[in-house]
Design a protein around this motif. Structure first.
Motif, PDB file in Angstrom:
ATOM      1  N   MET A  34       0.697  -1.181   0.052  1.00  0.00           N
ATOM      2  CA  MET A  34      -0.109   0.130   0.116  1.00  0.00           C
ATOM      3  C   MET A  34       0.967   1.129  -0.213  1.00  0.00           C
ATOM      4  O   MET A  34       1.881   1.149   0.844  1.00  0.00           O
ATOM      5  N   GLY A  35       0.661   2.041  -0.617  1.00  0.00           N
ATOM      6  CA  GLY A  35       1.346   3.255  -0.868  1.00  0.00           C
ATOM      7  C   GLY A  35       0.734   4.654  -1.257  1.00  0.00           C
ATOM      8  O   GLY A  35      -0.412   4.541  -1.460  1.00  0.00           O
ATOM      9  N   ILE A  51       3.951   0.744   2.396  1.00  0.00           N
ATOM     10  CA  ILE A  51       3.914  -0.077   3.546  1.00  0.00           C
ATOM     11  C   ILE A  51       3.737  -1.205   3.035  1.00  0.00           C
ATOM     12  O   ILE A  51       2.833  -1.724   2.358  1.00  0.00           O
ATOM     13  N   SER A  52       4.652  -2.270   3.445  1.00  0.00           N
ATOM     14  CA  SER A  52       4.228  -3.879   2.891  1.00  0.00           C
ATOM     15  C   SER A  52       3.019  -4.555   3.867  1.00  0.00           C
ATOM     16  O   SER A  52       2.637  -3.875   4.944  1.00  0.00           O
ATOM     17  N   SER A  53       2.860  -5.688   3.617  1.00  0.00           N
ATOM     18  CA  SER A  53       1.745  -6.332   4.184  1.00  0.00           C
ATOM     19  C   SER A  53       2.305  -6.636   5.414  1.00  0.00           C
ATOM     20  O   SER A  53       1.338  -7.103   6.216  1.00  0.00           O
ATOM     21  N   THR A  68       3.475   9.875   8.372  1.00  0.00           N
ATOM     22  CA  THR A  68       3.680   8.313   8.791  1.00  0.00           C
ATOM     23  C   THR A  68       2.469   7.469   7.980  1.00  0.00           C
ATOM     24  O   THR A  68       1.307   7.848   8.021  1.00  0.00           O
ATOM     25  N   ILE A  69       2.860   6.298   7.486  1.00  0.00           N
ATOM     26  CA  ILE A  69       2.105   5.628   7.030  1.00  0.00           C
ATOM     27  C   ILE A  69       1.557   4.307   7.622  1.00  0.00           C
ATOM     28  O   ILE A  69       2.433   3.855   8.575  1.00  0.00           O
ATOM     29  N   SER A  70       0.337   3.876   7.566  1.00  0.00           N
ATOM     30  CA  SER A  70      -0.132   2.833   8.418  1.00  0.00           C
ATOM     31  C   SER A  70      -1.150   2.187   7.511  1.00  0.00           C
ATOM     32  O   SER A  70      -1.519   2.609   6.638  1.00  0.00           O
ATOM     33  N   ARG A  71      -1.709   1.061   8.000  1.00  0.00           N
ATOM     34  CA  ARG A  71      -2.418   0.228   7.139  1.00  0.00           C
ATOM     35  C   ARG A  71      -3.420  -0.605   8.247  1.00  0.00           C
ATOM     36  O   ARG A  71      -3.004  -1.048   9.472  1.00  0.00           O
ATOM     37  N   ASP A  72      -4.627  -0.830   8.077  1.00  0.00           N
ATOM     38  CA  ASP A  72      -5.612  -1.694   8.683  1.00  0.00           C
ATOM     39  C   ASP A  72      -6.112  -2.847   7.756  1.00  0.00           C
ATOM     40  O   ASP A  72      -6.814  -2.475   6.883  1.00  0.00           O
ATOM     41  N   TYR A  96      -2.014   3.886  -3.860  1.00  0.00           N
ATOM     42  CA  TYR A  96      -1.545   2.964  -4.658  1.00  0.00           C
ATOM     43  C   TYR A  96      -1.573   1.554  -3.828  1.00  0.00           C
ATOM     44  O   TYR A  96      -0.814   1.562  -3.213  1.00  0.00           O
ATOM     45  N   PHE A  97      -2.210   0.505  -4.480  1.00  0.00           N
ATOM     46  CA  PHE A  97      -2.253  -0.538  -3.932  1.00  0.00           C
ATOM     47  C   PHE A  97      -2.193  -1.648  -4.936  1.00  0.00           C
ATOM     48  O   PHE A  97      -2.582  -1.692  -5.935  1.00  0.00           O
TER      49      PHE A  97
END
Length: 119
Positions: A34-35, A51-53, A68-72, A96-97
């Motif tokens: 994800m970016g 950010i990677s998986s 800061t990048i993060s993911r859920d 961008y995914f």
């Protein structure tokens, strides 16, 4: 079909903060990278953060220590927290995914959200 929907852009004063979100929907099996990219007027699109998986992150030098990048993963959503913002952060921001669906693995872009840093 997979869609990415961004939100959170807007106008902010120098030194302020914004949080962008990008949510993916559709027949998704998994999302790897994800970016966030951005494109300022008259300039090429550039990588802001990835950010990677498994949570490994990478940032452009110009935003390190400020963004800061993060993911859920449960929500198929990426976030970009932007602090200490500068006028040069003004741009259209795109998510961008890399998405894996049944039978395909490809990249998808969001529609873009305008971020303006100005007093």
């Amino acid at each position: 079909q997979v869609q990415l929907v961004e939100s959170g852009g807007g106008l902010v004063q120098p030194g302020g903060s914004l949080r962008l979100s990008c949510a993916a929907s559709g027949n998704i099996f998994s999302i790897d990278l994800m970016g966030w990219y951005r494109q300022a007027p008259g300039k090429e699109r550039e990588l802001v953060a990835m950010i990677s998986s498994v949570g490994t992150t990478n940032y452009a030098d110009s935003v390190k220590a400020r963004f800061t990048i993060s993911r859920d993963n449960a929500k198929n959503t990426a976030y970009l927290q932007m602090n200490s913002m500068k006028p040069e952060d003004t741009a259209v921001y795109y998510c961008y995914f890399h998405v894996r669906t049944v039978g395909s693995y490809r990249a998808y872009w969001g529609q873009g959200t305008q971020v303006t840093v100005s007093s």
